[in-house]
Design an enzyme around this catalytic site. Structure first.
Site, PDB file in Angstrom:
ATOM      1  N   HIS A   1      55.856  -2.542  56.845  1.00  0.00           N
ATOM      2  CA  HIS A   1      54.816  -3.456  57.299  1.00  0.00           C
ATOM      3  C   HIS A   1      55.471  -4.789  57.648  1.00  0.00           C
ATOM      4  CE1 HIS A   1      54.321  -4.523  52.829  1.00  0.00           C
ATOM      5  NE2 HIS A   1      54.812  -5.579  53.395  1.00  0.00           N
TER       6      HIS A   1
ATOM      7  N   CYS B   1      49.711  -5.765  58.372  1.00  0.00           N
ATOM      8  CA  CYS B   1      49.822  -5.574  59.811  1.00  0.00           C
ATOM      9  C   CYS B   1      50.903  -4.539  60.084  1.00  0.00           C
ATOM     10  CB  CYS B   1      50.143  -6.898  60.486  1.00  0.00           C
ATOM     11  SG  CYS B   1      50.452  -6.773  62.255  1.00  0.00           S
TER      12      CYS B   1
ATOM     13  N   ASN C   1      59.334  -1.559  53.762  1.00  0.00           N
ATOM     14  CA  ASN C   1      58.064  -0.934  53.395  1.00  0.00           C
ATOM     15  C   ASN C   1      57.197  -0.631  54.612  1.00  0.00           C
ATOM     16  OD1 ASN C   1      58.524  -0.948  50.586  1.00  0.00           O
ATOM     17  ND2 ASN C   1      57.951  -3.113  50.480  1.00  0.00           N
TER      18      ASN C   1
END
Length: 420
Positions: free
Chosen positions: A316, A351, A314
């Site tokens: 991240h 993040c 995904n």
């Protein structure tokens, strides 16, 4: 029938020999200069001498030698190779390989059917592929602790345990037939570009498994409010004793807009049949996690950046990586004398690959640094971006390492007692 077919494929069936025909040379008579040829049932040429001797010129035989050699050459070309005991033997290596393959396949099928443990150290799921139990509501899977999954204390690390939890969660979705195109997303979630993100995680560790130990992980899901899902895990050893308990809360996020989303009714219809009506395996920690800053933090680690391998599908950072970053600022004396007993994490922001982070730790509790009489230690944590945006808040609880572990790792070498 199977044995007969397997045997016939390796043992050739001899064909009936054909009728041998006599070769006629010269005058067309069966007599070649006083030599008569006769075919035998084996196909070989048999020659017997006649009473009449071949004609001679100046004491040398005439006409018979050339004719006999020609007939022999013709018979050699037309006759098949003689069948002996050696060249009739089958290819034993291929036969044994086929038999071994059949036995191994049958044994695997039998073990998968007869899954009940015969010994205390042999749990179900002998192949570690996982299975759904309890009316399809609980997923179970075994893991063997590898040598590269242990730390300096010869026990599995907290990251290893977290990876086991994440693996069972994904395998649960896959085995239930709900895995879509996304990372743990259902088909209806994939149609709407929705993914699961964790907002809170609580882990209690009673004992860390050691190298070679087999652990058994059970996981299940329940409802959490109107737009959330709770997933619990229970990790046990081969004797059924609890090693780790964990509970987490998940919500949906649109992977395009990166905003949180409500659970659509079509998605709810997919996942609700798998909800187990049960209390959390870990009592929810209602204590608010305080925010710490540069003034209240005792240890700060700067310049933490994610690597390409830290990203999931995904795009991240994987939530397991956050734990390693949180513990980057834990003081080394605590890591040497204590072990992590509990951790609570609140994920506030994702993040990305270009982020630069800072890890902050503030100490609490008593007994820190007193190795002679160590006490329990509590720490507050914050993982933030360089601009101050919070990524994760956390709290950890540490207990003194067991005496046997401390003695193994910290015992004084025998050579040090030479001057005593």
């Amino acid at each position: 029938m199977v044995a007969t077919a397997a045997t016939s494929s390796f043992f050739p069936v001899p064909s009936p020999p054909g009728d041998a025909k006599s070769s006629k040379v010269g005058s067309g008579s069966a007599s070649l200069g006083g030599i008569k040829s006769k075919s035998a049932s084996s196909g070989a040429l048999k020659v017997k001498a006649n009473a009449q001797a071949p004609p001679k010129i100046n004491g040398s035989p005439f006409g018979s030698t050339t004719s006999v050699e020609t007939a022999k050459k013709e018979d050699v070309v037309s006759s098949p190779a003689p069948r002996t005991f050696i060249n009739q033997l089958p290819d034993w290596s291929m036969l044994l390989a086929a038999i071994t393959t059949m036995f191994l396949a049958a044994e695997k099928q039998w073990m998968m059917l007869d899954w009940k443990p015969k010994r205390a150290d042999m749990l179900m799921d002998p192949f570690g592929i996982g299975r759904i139990v309890q009316d399809g509501l609980v997923f179970s899977q075994n893991f063997s602790i590898r040598s590269y999954e242990i730390g300096a204390d010869r026990t599995a690390s907290i990251e290893t345990l977290m990876n086991h939890l994440q693996e069972t969660a994904l395998n649960h979705v896959k085995t239930a037939g709900l895995l879509g195109d996304g990372f743990g997303s259902t088909p209806e979630m994939s149609k709407r570009d929705l993914i699961w993100v964790v907002t809170r995680m609580q882990i209690l560790v009673d004992r860390y498994p050691t190298w070679g130990e087999v652990v058994h992980v059970d996981t299940w899901v329940s409802a959490s409010g109107k737009n959330g899902m709770r997933r619990d895990w229970l990790v046990r050893d081969a004797n059924g004793k609890t090693l780790t308990r964990a509970s987490s809360v998940w919500v949906m996020m649109n992977k395009v807009t990166r905003r949180l989303s409500k659970i659509p009714e079509d998605v709810r219809g997919e996942i609700e049949p798998y909800f187990l009506n049960s209390d959390p395996v870990v009592n929810e920690d209602s204590t608010k996690l305080p925010k710490i800053d540069d003034k209240t933090a005792d240890y700060i680690r700067k310049g933490l950046t994610p690597r390409w391998n830290d990203l999931d599908v995904n795009q991240h950072v994987n939530n397991v990586k956050y734990i390693g970053w949180v513990l980057e600022s834990a003081p080394p004396p605590i890591l040497e004398s204590h072990e992590l007993a509990a951790i609570t994490l609140e994920y506030r922001r994702e993040c990305g690959r270009d982020s630069v982070l800072q890890s902050l730790t503030a100490l609490a509790g008593t007994g820190f640094g007193d190795l002679g009489d160590p006490g329990e230690v509590e720490c507050q944590h914050l993982l933030r971006l360089e601009d101050g945006a919070e990524i994760v808040r956390g709290r950890t609880e540490w207990r003194p390492k067991f005496a046997n572990n401390f003695g193994v790792m910290g015992q004084m070498p025998a050579a040090a007692d030479e001057n005593a």
